[in-house]
Write an enzyme that holds these catalytic residues in place. Structure first.
Site, PDB file in Angstrom:
ATOM      1  CG  ASP A 183      -1.896  -0.728   0.911  1.00 12.30           C
ATOM      2  OD1 ASP A 183      -2.328  -1.713   0.466  1.00 12.30           O
ATOM      3  OD2 ASP A 183      -2.285  -1.674   2.322  1.00 12.30           O
ATOM      4  CE  LYS A 200       3.256  -2.669  -4.511  1.00 11.39           C
ATOM      5  NZ  LYS A 200       2.839  -1.927  -3.524  1.00 11.39           N
ATOM      6  N   GLY A 209      -4.757  -4.279  -4.600  1.00 18.53           N
ATOM      7  CA  GLY A 209      -5.228  -3.413  -4.813  1.00 18.53           C
ATOM      8  C   GLY A 209      -4.211  -1.859  -5.873  1.00 18.53           C
ATOM      9  CG  HIS A 210      -1.523  -2.414  -7.634  1.00 19.14           C
ATOM     10  ND1 HIS A 210      -0.405  -2.912  -8.573  1.00 19.14           N
ATOM     11  CD2 HIS A 210      -1.369  -2.534  -6.441  1.00 19.14           C
ATOM     12  CE1 HIS A 210       0.624  -2.819  -7.616  1.00 19.14           C
ATOM     13  NE2 HIS A 210       0.499  -3.431  -6.589  1.00 19.14           N
ATOM     14  CD  GLN A 230       0.355 -10.012  -2.249  1.00 19.96           C
ATOM     15  OE1 GLN A 230       1.488 -10.426  -3.438  1.00 19.96           O
ATOM     16  NE2 GLN A 230      -0.459  -9.398  -2.763  1.00 19.96           N
TER      17      GLN A 230
END
Length: 428
Positions: A13, A16, A40-41, A223
């Protein structure tokens, strides 16, 4: 050749997805090398938010081939849903391809993930229950199904029959739940197979050919370093390696082809799920950080645990990944705090160290050794030149460079693609 790697330097988080998107318009290819739809990006372009779980974060750049690599575990139903959502907004996704070697997350993997977490109860890992761990487990016990198996559907059905008999036995005998119906699963995959086949490629050849032709290739993981299966806070980790080394295994490239390893670090610390968190704030300040930074999981919606910046964690990431550059994100969130404690060491049983203990029991005893930094109150979201940042903000960034031994090349001062201060051009 120019191989770029973007890795998370904390617990994930860090932002990225935004950084991959920022670099994406200068890339010929963006490759996702590990993980699944348990991440989740978030990408924000001109105020419009796009949350990606499985698709590479470069998908909004039409000129960059987007490859889901061999080390990724793919839920094909989630993949097609993401593709459909983007295409409904007018985004062309023909440039999205899947490695034939990527393992498929099957419906029984998702079910087993849920059942295992429930059974662990107070000792749960805190997974997203997306089937990631069970799919990787099948991969390493050599009973998994891969994207390439869909090409010969008779072969796919034969392999499914063998694996499903094992999985149904676990589901029925161990968890006393209803088994999966073989014919129903076959029909599900028959319905989506034709949509997937045109996207399946030999990703190892495609990616290496691009590097050998001096194209810019960006490798993106999910991650982060502290969730690595080997070096994170085991067992509260993910099921693969989101480090720079994971690129070699997860994308099939030589380490000699990785020229730039970019670590993304949030200006404070957050984590989701269980496990030790030395600088965690369990008070109103932690809640203030959560609200100011909108710290809720993009995949699960779970509130993130929040704390002060832990430079022992970032230093470890710099060492393991061989970081060439750092990108600092969300530093604008800190503008409201008068004092900013930064963890530069741990006190464990009266001894001070900067290393991350392997033992969770030992790590849980760690007390943060803080260096107190003065804060700033100015709104910095509109700043685009490093010299224009408040002096105390620049001192905060200098401390990060000092402790990690890594230069900061970009500072993100807001969620949008344009909210950045470029100190060193990452693509040169």
């Amino acid at each position: 050749m120019a191989g770029y790697v973007v890795v998370g330097s904390q617990w994930g988080d860090e932002g990225k997805g935004k950084i991959v998107d920022v670099l994406g318009d200068k890339m010929d290819m963006v490759v996702r090398f590990q993980g699944g739809n348990n991440a989740g990006h978030t990408v924000v372009v001109e105020g419009e938010k796009t949350v990606l779980h499985l698709l590479p974060s470069g998908v909004l750049h039409q000129d960059a081939l987007c490859v889901i690599g061999p080390g990724v575990v793919v839920d094909p139903f989630v993949l097609l849903k993401e593709i459909d959502e983007l295409e409904s907004r007018g985004v062309n996704t023909e440039h999205v391809k899947i490695s034939g070697r990527a393992h498929l997350i099957m419906p029984y993997h998702v079910k087993l993930d849920e059942l295992q977490e429930t059974r662990l109860a107070g000792n749960k890992i805190g997974t997203t229950k997306r089937g990631i761990g069970p799919c990787y487990a099948d991969k390493y016990t050599r009973i998994g199904l891969r994207a390439c198996d869909l090409v010969d559907f008779d072969n796919f059905k034969s392999k499914l029959a063998t694996t499903l008999s094992i999985k149904n036995e676990q589901i029925v005998k161990l968890y006393e739940e209803e088994p999966f119906d073989y014919d129903a699963l076959v029909e599900q995959f028959k319905e989506i197979r034709e949509r997937l086949l045109p996207r399946i490629i030999d990703a190892v050849t495609t990616v290496n050919d691009a590097l050998d032709q001096n194209q810019n290739v960006l490798f993106e993981g999910a991650q982060a370093n502290m969730l690595d299966i080997n070096y994170g806070t085991y067992p509260y980790v993910t099921s693969s390696s989101p480090t720079a080394a994971g690129v070699c295994e997860g994308a099939g490239v030589s380490p000699f082809k990785l020229d730039h390893v970019i670590g993304v670090v949030k200006a404070y610390s957050t984590r989701v799920g269980e496990g030790p968190f030395v600088t965690e704030l369990l008070d109103e300040v932690g809640e203030e950080l959560r609200q100011a930074g909108n710290e809720y999981g993009a995949t699960t919606g779970r509130p993130r645990r929040c704390g002060w910046l832990d430079l022992c964690v970032v230093k470890q990431a710099a060492r393991i990944n061989g970081l060439t550059d750092l990108v600092v994100t969300k530093i604008d969130v800190l503008s409201q705090f008068k004092t900013l404690p930064v963890c530069v060491g741990y006190e464990i049983d009266g001894q001070v160290t900067t290393s991350i203990p392997a033992s969770l029991e030992e790590y849980a005893k760690a007390k943060p050794v803080y260096r107190m930094m003065e804060g700033w109150e100015e709104d910095i979201t509109g700043i685009r030149q490093f010299e224009e940042l408040p002096e105390n903000c620049r001192k905060y960034l200098a401390l990060i460079e000092e402790i990690t031994g890594t230069r900061i090349s970009l500072v993100s001062v807001g969620p949008d693609r344009e909210n950045n201060i470029v100190i060193h051009d990452l693509t040169k």
